[in-house]
Structure formats: structure tokens, C-alpha cells
Design a protein around this motif. Sequence first.
Motif, PDB file in Angstrom:
ATOM      1  N   TYR C 328       0.841  -1.194   0.000  1.00 49.37           N
ATOM      2  CA  TYR C 328       0.000   0.000   0.000  1.00 49.37           C
ATOM      3  C   TYR C 328       0.875   1.244   0.000  1.00 49.37           C
ATOM      4  N   PHE C 329       1.874   1.205   0.872  1.00 46.08           N
ATOM      5  CA  PHE C 329       2.752   2.348   0.994  1.00 46.08           C
ATOM      6  C   PHE C 329       3.499   2.614  -0.312  1.00 46.08           C
ATOM      7  N   ILE C 396      -1.459  16.169  -7.598  1.00 45.32           N
ATOM      8  CA  ILE C 396      -0.905  15.216  -6.639  1.00 45.32           C
ATOM      9  C   ILE C 396      -1.969  14.688  -5.696  1.00 45.32           C
ATOM     10  N   LEU C 397      -2.736  15.620  -5.150  1.00 45.99           N
ATOM     11  CA  LEU C 397      -3.710  15.224  -4.147  1.00 45.99           C
ATOM     12  C   LEU C 397      -4.711  14.205  -4.698  1.00 45.99           C
ATOM     13  N   SER C 398      -5.216  14.500  -5.884  1.00 45.65           N
ATOM     14  CA  SER C 398      -6.260  13.630  -6.426  1.00 45.65           C
ATOM     15  C   SER C 398      -5.713  12.273  -6.801  1.00 45.65           C
ATOM     16  N   GLY C 402      -7.056   8.912  -5.061  1.00 43.18           N
ATOM     17  CA  GLY C 402      -7.535   7.839  -5.925  1.00 43.18           C
ATOM     18  C   GLY C 402      -6.816   6.536  -5.603  1.00 43.18           C
ATOM     19  N   THR C 403      -5.500   6.608  -5.499  1.00 48.17           N
ATOM     20  CA  THR C 403      -4.722   5.408  -5.207  1.00 48.17           C
ATOM     21  C   THR C 403      -5.030   4.905  -3.804  1.00 48.17           C
ATOM     22  N   ALA C 404      -5.120   5.840  -2.882  1.00 46.77           N
ATOM     23  CA  ALA C 404      -5.364   5.449  -1.495  1.00 46.77           C
ATOM     24  C   ALA C 404      -6.671   4.685  -1.382  1.00 46.77           C
ATOM     25  N   LEU C 405      -7.692   5.163  -2.079  1.00 43.61           N
ATOM     26  CA  LEU C 405      -8.998   4.502  -1.995  1.00 43.61           C
ATOM     27  C   LEU C 405      -8.983   3.148  -2.673  1.00 43.61           C
ATOM     28  N   SER C 406      -8.416   3.135  -3.894  1.00 44.90           N
ATOM     29  CA  SER C 406      -8.433   1.854  -4.604  1.00 44.90           C
ATOM     30  C   SER C 406      -7.517   0.846  -3.916  1.00 44.90           C
ATOM     31  N   GLY C 407      -6.466   1.376  -3.254  1.00 50.34           N
ATOM     32  CA  GLY C 407      -5.500   0.476  -2.598  1.00 50.34           C
ATOM     33  C   GLY C 407      -6.046  -0.183  -1.349  1.00 50.34           C
TER      34      GLY C 407
END
Lengths: 391, 235, 424
Positions: C328-329, C396-398, C402-407
Motif C-alpha cells: 500500500y505504501f 498530486i492530491l487527487s 484515488g490510489t489510497a482509496l483503490s489500494g
Amino acid sequence: MKLAFTLAWRNLIGAGLRTWLNVIVLSFTFVIIIWLKGILSGWDQQAKNDMKDWEIAGGQWWHDAYDPFDPLSLESSHAVVPLDSIFTHQSNAVVPALMVQASIFPNGRMQQAILKGIPPHQTLLNLPSALLDTTVNGIPVVIGQTMAKNMGLSVGDLFTLRWRDRFGSFDAAEAEVVGVFYTNVPAVDQGLVYLDLAQLQRMTMFHNEATILSFHEGFFPENQAVGWKSKTVKELTKQVDEMIKTKSAGQSVMYLVLLFLAMLAIFDTQVLSIFRRQREIGTYIALGYTRPQVVGLFTLEGSMHAVLAAIAGAFYGIPFLWWQARVGWTLPMDSSEFGMAMAPTLYPVYSIGLIASTVLLVLLTTTVVSYFPSRKIAKMNPTEALRGKLQ
Amino acid sequence: MFFFSAELSAQNASEILLKVDRNLSSDNRVFESSMTISGKRNSRTISSKTYAVGNNKSFTEYLSPASEKGTKMLKLEKQLWLYSPGSDRTIQLSGHMLRQSVMGSDLSYEDMMDDRKLSEIYDAQVVGEEMIGDRKTILLELTARLADVAYHSQRIWVDAERFVPLKQELFAKGGKLLKRIEMADVVKVQNRWFPLTMTYKDMLKQGDGTVFKLSNIEFDQAIPEYIFTKAALKK
Amino acid sequence: MIRFLFKGLWRDKSRSRLPIIVVATGVTLTIFLHAYIVGFMGDTIEMNARFNAGHVKVMTKAFEAASHQLPIDLALGNVSQLLTELQRDFPQMEWSSRIQFGGLADVPDENGETKAQGPFIGMAMNLTGDDSRDIERLQIASALTQGKLPANQTEVLMSDHFARALGLKPGDSFTMMTSSANASMRMQNFTVSGTLIFGAELLDRGSVLMDIGAAQQLLEMEDATAEILGFFKNGYFDSKAADLLVMQFNSKHDDPEDDFSPVMKSLRAQGSMGQYVEMAEKWSWYVSFVFILAMSLVLWNAGLLGGLRRYGEVGLRLAIGEEKKHIYFTLLLESVLIGLAGTFVGTLFGLLFAWMLQTWGIDISGMMQGASLMFPSVIKARITPTDFYLGFFPGILSTLIGTALSGIGIFKWQTASLFKELEV
């Protein structure tokens, strides 16, 4: 066909958040395009309505010599009103106005102004002419707000008017401001002093004469009288059209960018779906779908984003647009500096045509953008696809 | 009795007016003049030389200041032409342009053009006597007989001995005072009494008015006819 | 670690290329659009500034009080001294003297007699001087319909309609008759060098654009001018800077006794321009906000899609025993790298396009009847400092969100079902 819709629908809903993100962005596109265009068409309508209400009514006749941009032409631009008796001044079929150049002396400074005589009992134009029907210490006059500001005059003030009669004799009298009106139409404000038509005709000895005739829409004569030129509303509002054209060209860049942005999302989504769902594609083909049918299925799925967006957009867009149409978009500036009619608050107007064309535009663009990545399907090898092998 | 005296005064009045005209109007005159105009920031003086025949022909050449020197003005009947040496052009002023002020003064071109005799335009009536300075004057009220006059009525204070107006007030049809002219420096020139200084004041405007001073006035001179042609403007 | 991820991104183009392209495109659009909106909304302000308001304006108090009458007799004197002082005290500004006056244009026939006449409004500015920026500032060249720009002080530009009405063509002469600041009658000949369209009927009916030097001479205004307009050298109105300027100038020159002492006014303080400036600022902000929001959603989606692309890879990494947290990281870190790269590239392109639009503009003359001075047929963007960092928020934020949620999905995976999912 129904099956295709059901499949597309399920796939979209199944994608959850991703679909909704796309739908939200697309719905922005809908609402913003409709809103911006609505403001422009509202502006257009309003500017024209204001001009009709204050200045031009349903069309005008100008004396042949009259030139609104040359006050010196006023000297020769008046004649006896060439109308039949059906156009009585009291009815609102026509409002005659006589314009005469004069000097006014507010606070001892000499200024040029135009005296405009209008019948006090007219209601065709919004001008507060009824105020002229009064008795005060001088000739009762009304002026616009800009004129009042420029001349340093307010209600109750007296100032000297000096004019010439038809033989060139000087005459002068005191005038008293009985009303100051606010208008969005600078042409009826700047440099004008309104007084009773009959009084101006007496003062100048131009009996029954007028410079401009403003007609009620229903009474605009088709034939022209000799010595007068006919001006339709369309001709008189040409400048508004020009301005709207410039503004709408400027706005369209905004729609294009927004649309492009939304299409970027759709494109990305489509590319990924096709990449990830090869086995599904292979299955469709194995089940006997032709390739164009499969392409159609995926295109349909993509373009359904637009349909969903239209529905989602309606949820918040209708209240928003409706609220805007009621409250308007306040433009806190003095339109008089631009020399054209412009209200301080613009109320957007959304026509069916506007909404339909926007929906169609977005739907078509989405379909085209959905179609392009899907074409790849046609080149796929079904057996490989069925095995889910990356191609 | 009352009617008789009114009749008499009207007769006297028109006689007085004729005498005034005899002093002021002439078949032919040449004079130099200076006009002092007081502006907001400064005042300036323009000098000129004028040749005039009767009431409808006049030619004026501006002599100073340098910016006006050589500018000429020709008036024939109801027409007015201006010539400027800088542009070497002759421009005809018509209609509305005639109502502009002459060189920023309290006089318009039209004011300068309308020099019909008072007696031709107005009916007069004696309304009183007044002293202006140490001169005894007869106050006349003039009312226009004709329609096409700039000022519908006038009050005119005529020196009781010399029959020269010392003060003149011009009124609008409605009776409002528009202009006041005060005359001074009355001298005798070729058997006429003539005021050399005239102060024009537009009564509706703030300001000090325009002072018009004549010098070297001569009547009944031999003025060559070519002076009153457009060709003479370019000379 | 970052280096390892970077290598991964670099070598596996499918992992980096599309996401970066998407982020970059999005950022490009955001910046371009922001610059465009600022330019578009500011257009009316700048149009007013160029024509009559300046970013700041200097005139006499007496002139200001009666400015709608064009009272040239109340003009500023000692202009060269004043200009020197202005240039010295405010080096960030450019100054342009202007005079407006009324007069009569008279066209001669072959005998030099009046053939046609018409009243005009004269607008004098620096048209022929070496230091003239007014031609460029007012985009006069593009509004020309016939002829050329004035080459010297005897040449003037005339509104096209007026020239036609008088029967004048470029090269023809006419006489201007007007009254000077001393109220003397002045007549002078000028040659029409070209004609142009103003786009406002009043001006199109009868306007003459001439050089300030010629006007000063014609109107007997030597070393005098009605107004001095000040413009910020970068070409755009800056309300705070203008207020400061006005304060400095007026505290130095204010003389309550003297009606002819100079006063400076900011564009905001002229008419209702102030309200318009505020509105333009507010609306640029609103519109940009909506676009950035939309952009963020698109990039968020791109982040989600990016996560899905890596489905197989993540499964494999889990299978070989990598910790979920670590995966994840690294995914988050990768997305930051992608966001950074995309934002960087996007900002570059966005600025490039905005710059192109600022320099050349979009020509919309095809949509209009022709170019005009008041309604420029060219729409321009305007780059502001905001554009240099604006892209980082959505970029960057988006991507990261996006990655954080899908991850998050990684944490739900059961190792047992991994191979079934993968079926490599």
C-alpha cells in the motif's frame, strides 16, 4: 437491444465509485454549459427587453434627418406627426417624442442638453412621464440618474433652460426636477431632459411635431411615411447581438475545456474496461455476438455515462439553475459606461433548445469518445481474449 | 388723455430708437477692436480689424495674439466663412455652428451676424428715466415685431442727450434676462456719438463676461469691393 | 526506495505512461483554463483601462469634477516635469498622456471649399513617438480596416464609418476645426493614414485618433494634457499596488487650495470599475474552483483506474509474501511520483499554452463582422503567479486519494483466494 442496456447498466453500477466520479464530472459539464449559455441568452433578452421597455418599444420611426449621434442634426429633424387619427396620443399605440437642443445652466455652468418632449400619459415606455403632469415653480422635468449625477441635480432643484423657438428666438425659463429615474439603458438617460411634449411644442412653436415615433408592437406600420425612416426592433438592437456574439465566443473555450476534461475521464475508463474485460469480450464473441455488436455494447456502456450524468445533473442542476433564474447573477457595475443596455442583475434564460442541444452535444461527444477505444475489440483474437491473455 | 400720452411716448420712443440707429449704424465702417475674454485660469485679449458695409457684409482679420493672427472671417448675408492661414482652408459655417461662441467669448457668431437696425426689428416704448453714472438716460422697452429675432425683447438705456445706449438688456421670449451689455467711453466720431467699450455678459453663465474695445473707428471710408469676396480671405 | 520505485515506473511504461499522461493533461487544462478565465474576465477591465481609465489616472481636480464635458481648459500643466517625476517615483509604471476633444471635420473639394462636414470626437495619445506603447496597448493595428498607422504628426486615424460618410480614403486630407484650450478657434489640416472600427457606435460615427503631440499643438496645450494614464508594466491591473500608488502620489501633491493641482485615481475609483474588478476576481475564483473540483474528480478516477491496472501485480506481490502495508505504501509513493511528474509536465504545457494564448490569443473575428477596438476579436489568456502552483492540488492530491482509496482493497484480499483471482 434491451439486453445490451441491461448489461451496460449492470457494468456501470458494478464499477461503483469510478462510474460516479465520471458521472459527476460529466454532470458538471451539463450544468455549467447550460448555466453559462443561459446567462448569455438571458442577457441578450434582457438587454433587448430593456431597450424595448425604455427606448424603442416595438419599433420606431425616425425623422429622416435624425441622427442619434449628432445632436446638431436635431435642429432640422422634426416634422408634423404623419399618422392617421387611429394613432391617438392617449392610447399607447404610438408615443411621439420631440427633441430639441438646449443649453441648461445647473449651478451657473452652461451645459448642452437635449430636451425631449413626451406625452405625460404614455405608458408604452417605462419613463416616469406621469410625474410631468404637475404644477411646480418651474417647468416640470424628469431626468435619468446619470444625468442627475453629471449635472449635480436632484429632485426639487431648479435650473435654467435656454432654447430657441422655430424662428431662432431665444427663450429661457426655470425648470424644476420633479423626478429622477434609474434605467439600464444609457441612451435614454445621458444628456436628456424630459418634459411634457405639448409644453415643448408650445415652447418651440413646433406644433404637433415630433422627431421620433415609438410604436406599440401591434401597431408598427408596415408602410413608411415620406420623410421618416422606419427602424425595426431588430435593427435597433443590432449592437446587443454583436456583443453577445463576442461573449459567447469567449465562453465557448470554457465549455470546450470542460468537455475535454470529462472526455479524458471517459476515455481513460473505456481503455481500462476493455483492457480488463478481455475474457468477457471473448465470451460475448463465443456466444455468437458479432464484433461490431460487442463494440456497440462497450460504446453504449460509455455513452450511458452521459445519460446518467444528465439524470444526476438534473438532481442538483435543476434546483441550481432554477434558483439562478430567480435570483439572477448580479453584476455590480454601471452599465452606462459601456454605452449599451445592461441590467445590474442578469437572469439566465434556459430554452428547451438550449437544454436539448447541450444534452445532445455531450451525449454525442461521449459516444464518440467511448467508441474509439472500443474499436480495439474488433482487432482482438477471440480465443486469446477468452483465455484472458493480454493483447 | 392717457391714450394720447401713450401714443406720444411710442412716437418719442421710435424717434429715439431711430436716433440711436443713426449713431450706431452706418453704411460703411472700418475699425480695430480688442476683445478680452476672462477664462477660468486666465484672461486673454484678441485684436482684430473689421471692414463692414451696411448690415450684411463684413470682413474681419485677426491681428493678435500670434495663434489667431491671419485668421479671417467673411460674412455675406446669412453666410459665414472662416479662413485660417495655418490650414490655408476656407470653411463655411452653417446652421448650428453659428451658435458656437466666437473665440470663447460671450458672443456667438450669430450674435455678431445679426446687426440689423434696432428700429427695423423692435417696437419701442419709453418706460422711464434713469441716471447711469452722471448721464441722464431714457429707458426704452423694445418688443420684437418680427419672429426671427434672437432676443424677443430688450431694455435699453439711451443717453438722453447723445442718443447712445449706455446699457442694454436682452430678454428671452418668456421674459428671462439673458444678456447684459454695458457701454462706456462714448466719444464723438465724425458727427456720431459712439461707445468704444462694450462689456457683454451672459447672465445665465458664471464668469466676468467679455470686454469689447474699439479703437480707430472710421465711418464712410472707401472700402474696395474685393474685400468682401472669398478670394480676399486667402490674401 | 524512491529510486527503486522510480526505476519501476520508468521501465514499465504501462505503469507510468497513461497515468502520467492523464495527470499531465488534466493539469495542463486546469492551468490553461485558469489563465484563460483570468484573461477573459479581466478583458473588460483592461479594455476600460486602455481606453480611458488607465490602471491609474492623473488629472486636475477641476478636470475631474467636470470630466464628462471634456473640459480641456482645465487640463494639467507642466506635463513634462510631472511625467519625469512620475517615471522617477513609480518606475513600475508606464505613462500615457491622453486628450479627448470635440470638433468639426471639414473636407475640401478641388477648390478648397467645403465639400463635406461632420462633428467628431478627437482622441489623442502617443501614436508616433518612439516610446509609444499605445498602438500596441490598444491593438490598433489589428483594428485597421484600410490604410496604415500614422507615420507622423500630420497623419491621423479615423473611424471607418466616419471616413466613408465624409468620402475620405487613406491619403486624403481634411481640416479639423476646433476650439483650443484657450477657446481660440483652430483650423488645421490632417491626412487620413488609415481607418478603423471601434465597435461602439458613438465612436464609429465620428472619431479621430491622433498623436498627442499634434493635439497639443492644435489645442494650444503645450506641455499640457487632459489626463495622464498610468499602466503597470506587466500590462495588468493590480488593485492593491494601484491603491498604494494613489496614496503616495496624492499625499505628495494634494493641495486643497488649488483646483488645478493633480490628483491620481485608481481604476477602481473611477465610475463603477471598482465593483467590476471585485466581481471579476470573485468569478475567476468561482469558475476556477469548479474546474479544479472537476479536475480533481477526473484525476481521482484516474488514480482508481491506475490501482485496477495493478491488480495482477499486487496479487503476485502478496503471493510472494510482501506485506500488505508495504504494498500500500509503495503504491501511494508511486502515485505521488506519478502525480509529481504529471503535474510538472502538465504545468509546463499549461503555461506554454497559456503563454501562447496570452501572446497571440484566439482570433474569433470569423464569428464577428470584423475586428474592432472596443471588442477585440482576439481573446487572450493571462498568466498569474497562481498558475505556477495551481496544478499541484488536483495533480498530486487527487492521484494520491484515488490510489489510497483503490489500494484499500489490498487489505481485504485473502491470500487463499489469491491464485484463484490471478489464474495467471
